[in-house]
Write an enzyme that holds these catalytic residues in place. Structure first.
Site, PDB file in Angstrom:
ATOM      1  N   GLN A   1       6.578  29.300  -2.675  1.00 55.22           N
ATOM      2  CA  GLN A   1       7.150  29.538  -1.351  1.00 55.22           C
ATOM      3  C   GLN A   1       6.642  30.830  -0.729  1.00 55.22           C
ATOM      4  O   GLN A   1       6.756  31.033   0.470  1.00 55.22           O
ATOM      5  CB  GLN A   1       8.691  29.597  -1.445  1.00 55.22           C
ATOM      6  CG  GLN A   1       9.334  28.331  -1.958  1.00 55.22           C
ATOM      7  CD  GLN A   1       9.339  27.216  -0.928  1.00 55.22           C
ATOM      8  OE1 GLN A   1       9.195  27.448   0.268  1.00 55.22           O
ATOM      9  NE2 GLN A   1       9.505  25.985  -1.380  1.00 55.22           N
TER      10      GLN A   1
ATOM     11  N   CYS B   1      25.917  15.176  -2.241  1.00 48.92           N
ATOM     12  CA  CYS B   1      25.561  13.850  -1.747  1.00 48.92           C
ATOM     13  C   CYS B   1      24.075  13.694  -1.543  1.00 48.92           C
ATOM     14  O   CYS B   1      23.546  12.609  -1.526  1.00 48.92           O
ATOM     15  CB  CYS B   1      26.240  13.579  -0.399  1.00 48.92           C
ATOM     16  SG  CYS B   1      27.972  13.228  -0.564  1.00 48.92           S
TER      17      CYS B   1
ATOM     18  N   THR C   1     -11.507  15.498 -13.518  1.00 51.10           N
ATOM     19  CA  THR C   1     -12.379  15.648 -12.361  1.00 51.10           C
ATOM     20  C   THR C   1     -11.631  16.359 -11.251  1.00 51.10           C
ATOM     21  O   THR C   1     -10.495  16.015 -10.933  1.00 51.10           O
ATOM     22  CB  THR C   1     -12.865  14.266 -11.872  1.00 51.10           C
ATOM     23  OG1 THR C   1     -13.654  13.687 -12.898  1.00 51.10           O
ATOM     24  CG2 THR C   1     -13.693  14.393 -10.605  1.00 51.10           C
TER      25      THR C   1
ATOM     26  N   ASN D   1      13.116  28.820  -3.097  1.00 55.05           N
ATOM     27  CA  ASN D   1      12.931  27.725  -2.148  1.00 55.05           C
ATOM     28  C   ASN D   1      14.181  27.361  -1.367  1.00 55.05           C
ATOM     29  O   ASN D   1      14.098  26.859  -0.249  1.00 55.05           O
ATOM     30  CB  ASN D   1      12.437  26.475  -2.888  1.00 55.05           C
ATOM     31  CG  ASN D   1      13.288  26.172  -4.111  1.00 55.05           C
ATOM     32  OD1 ASN D   1      13.471  27.026  -4.978  1.00 55.05           O
ATOM     33  ND2 ASN D   1      13.805  24.967  -4.199  1.00 55.05           N
TER      34      ASN D   1
ATOM     35  N   THR E   1       3.939  21.969  -9.867  1.00 49.87           N
ATOM     36  CA  THR E   1       4.665  21.508 -11.052  1.00 49.87           C
ATOM     37  C   THR E   1       3.734  21.539 -12.254  1.00 49.87           C
ATOM     38  O   THR E   1       4.097  22.016 -13.332  1.00 49.87           O
ATOM     39  CB  THR E   1       5.238  20.096 -10.831  1.00 49.87           C
ATOM     40  OG1 THR E   1       6.178  20.158  -9.767  1.00 49.87           O
ATOM     41  CG2 THR E   1       5.922  19.577 -12.077  1.00 49.87           C
TER      42      THR E   1
ATOM     43  N   ALA F   1      -0.753  23.476  -2.397  1.00 54.43           N
ATOM     44  CA  ALA F   1      -1.280  23.343  -1.033  1.00 54.43           C
ATOM     45  C   ALA F   1      -0.223  22.876  -0.041  1.00 54.43           C
ATOM     46  O   ALA F   1      -0.183  23.350   1.101  1.00 54.43           O
ATOM     47  CB  ALA F   1      -2.454  22.361  -1.024  1.00 54.43           C
TER      48      ALA F   1
END
Lengths: 102, 404
Positions: free
Chosen positions: B181, B328, B242, B153, B74, B202
């Site tokens: 993917q 749903c 970092t 996906n 993302t 990952a």
């Protein structure tokens, strides 16, 4: 989203699945919902012509666990009631009984 | 074989124990900050990170210098899209993407639209493929980026990445691909495919959640990005912060394993997936495949089961973890926009199940799932008014439904 054990029970052991003959004058049939919405319920009642009470109820439902359990429970509650009593059943009561998710 | 069975590898994957093992030293023993230049703790961490960069680069055919480390795909997608938009704004303000992209691509594009960018969202055919001619004609002299995912996906369909890359090269437009993917499942080569930016993560290739990478081309052309995170200028000024050393080491190991095992693993998954498909469709009618029959990820199977609803079906196979395109199960009450884009129709979108097989899926599990799915579908069809109507010969498309 975890369902209550009551919902699971109704799903695995649905009460009153099936159909009555639509042409039978004592049978009332209601179909609501649409496949595009993901919910279609068919509810049928057989009314005793003498007592005016709902003798039997059957359902068929296309929908999620909540939908199936609600309609199954509804058929249980409908049996033995008069039409007026049946109309007074609120959807909130069903939600509460089954502890349905919002 | 133990229950529940995990068959949702397109959502996330179990860490490979070898990956976890490679990460462990970096928590308690070699815990330095990779940016600490002055002592062995830092040097050790830096070495581990550089090693991981090489492993990641090798999976996609890039130099380690071209790998930017992020918190996941993302972030990588956001950085690629917003980063290019910001940096190349003077050159143009047009971006092209596709309707079946992941929200991590579509939402940044939406945000850019609010900021004055023009976004063209290409439609797909009934298999989920874009039309290369449509792509080419959509490119203008204001286009600065094309972002099209390598593999979808939900339905597993593989886009023609190499051909897209060729078109973009010819037209001088940057090509970003969300390869989340695809990486580790099908061969990826950024040179051969003309890719300028590539996102991967990952946790889709048996590595830990929280670490990903963005490949950023350094040569022909040299791609520059506006950073999203400022604070120290790490990752060639493109992504400060970092470095999550253990996670990155895990990502590296996962990529190395994937690269090595890809040929054998993809064949095995291909066979298992076909076994699952044939096992189910030989015992049930009205089962349809969503996505391309052959140009798809080896382990992905997306099926719609007529006359039953997806969430209800998942409840029936409660010991099998899968996902559905049913409303749903999404946070909104909308059915899957990917299935909608294929023209599947809301009804079948509500009836879909996505099976994602993976490295740890066994044949025994596949056979169990076949039986379970068949049983559950039959149970639901017995309860379904739609199936009843269908069996009575009623054409459901002619029915007047009443909403509620």
């Amino acid at each position: 989203m975890a369902y209550s054990s009551k919902v699971l029970d109704h799903y695995n052991n649905p009460r009153n699945v099936g159909s009555f003959d639509r042409e039978d004058p004592n049978v009332g049939t209601g179909v609501v919902g649409a496949p595009e919405c993901g919910d279609v319920m068919k509810l049928q009642i057989k009314v005793n012509s003498t007592s005016g009470l709902i003798e039997e109820a059957k359902f068929k439902t296309f929908g999620c666990g909540s939908a199936i359990a609600s309609s199954s429970l509804a058929t249980e509650w409908l049996k033995g009631k008069s039409l007026d009593e049946a109309l007074s059943i609120k959807n909130t009561e069903i939600v509460e009984e089954l502890a349905l998710p919002p | 074989m133990s229950l529940p069975i995990y068959m949702d590898n397109n959502s996330t994957t179990r860490c490979d124990p070898r990956v976890v093992e490679s990460m462990l030293p970096y928590f308690v023993e070699q815990y330095g900050n990779a940016a600490s230049r002055n002592h062995s703790f830092g040097w050790q961490a830096e070495e581990a990170v550089e090693n991981a960069r090489e492993q990641i680069g090798s999976l996609i055919g890039s130099s380690p210098k071209e790998i930017i480390l992020t918190s996941g795909a993302t972030e990588s997608n956001n950085l690629a899209i917003k980063g290019v938009a910001g940096m190349y704004r003077k050159k143009g303000n047009h971006i092209i993407t596709c309707v079946t992209e992941h929200k991590a691509v579509l939402d940044p594009c939406k945000r850019l639209e609010r900021d004055g960018f023009a976004v063209t969202t290409l439609p797909v055919d009934s298999y989920g493929l874009i039309d290369l001619n449509e792509l080419e004609s959509a490119i203008t002299d204001k286009t600065i980026l094309v972002s099209i995912m390598m593999a979808n996906n939900e339905i597993g369909t593989l886009q023609p990445a190499a051909e897209i890359g060729q078109i973009c090269k010819r037209k001088g437009v940057l090509f970003h691909t969300d390869a989340v993917q695809a990486a580790g499942k099908i061969p990826v080569d950024v040179e051969a495919m003309g890719i300028d930016l590539l996102s991967l993560t990952a946790h889709k290739l048996y590595g830990p959640k929280g670490t990903g990478a963005l490949y950023v081309r350094r040569k022909d052309p040299r791609v520059r990005l506006d950073a999203m995170l400022d604070g120290g200028g790490h990752e060639r000024g493109m992504r400060s912060g970092t470095i999550a050393v253990p996670g990155v080491v895990g990502l590296g190991t996962a990529c190395a394993i994937a690269r090595k095992e890809l040929p054998v693993e993809s064949n095995r998954l291909h066979e298992l997936r076909n076994r699952l498909h044939e096992g189910i469709s030989s015992r049930l009618d009205h089962v349809s495949l969503n996505g391309h029959p052959t140009r798809r990820l080896p382990g992905n199977l997306n099926l719609s089961f007529g006359f039953v609803e997806g969430e209800g079906l998942m409840m029936g196979i409660k010991d099998v973890a899968v996902s559905s395109g049913s409303a749903c199960t999404s946070a909104s009450l909308e059915p899957s926009y990917v299935l909608k884009a294929l023209g599947v129709g809301d009804e079948l979108a509500h009836s879909s199940i996505r099976f994602g097989l993976g490295r740890f899926t066994t044949q025994e599990e596949v056979d169990y799932v076949i039986n379970d799915v068949v049983r559950a579908v039959n149970h639901l069809r017995d309860m379904s008014p739609l199936y009843e109507m269908h069996r009575a010969g009623i054409d459901l498309s002619t029915v007047q439904w009443t909403g509620h």
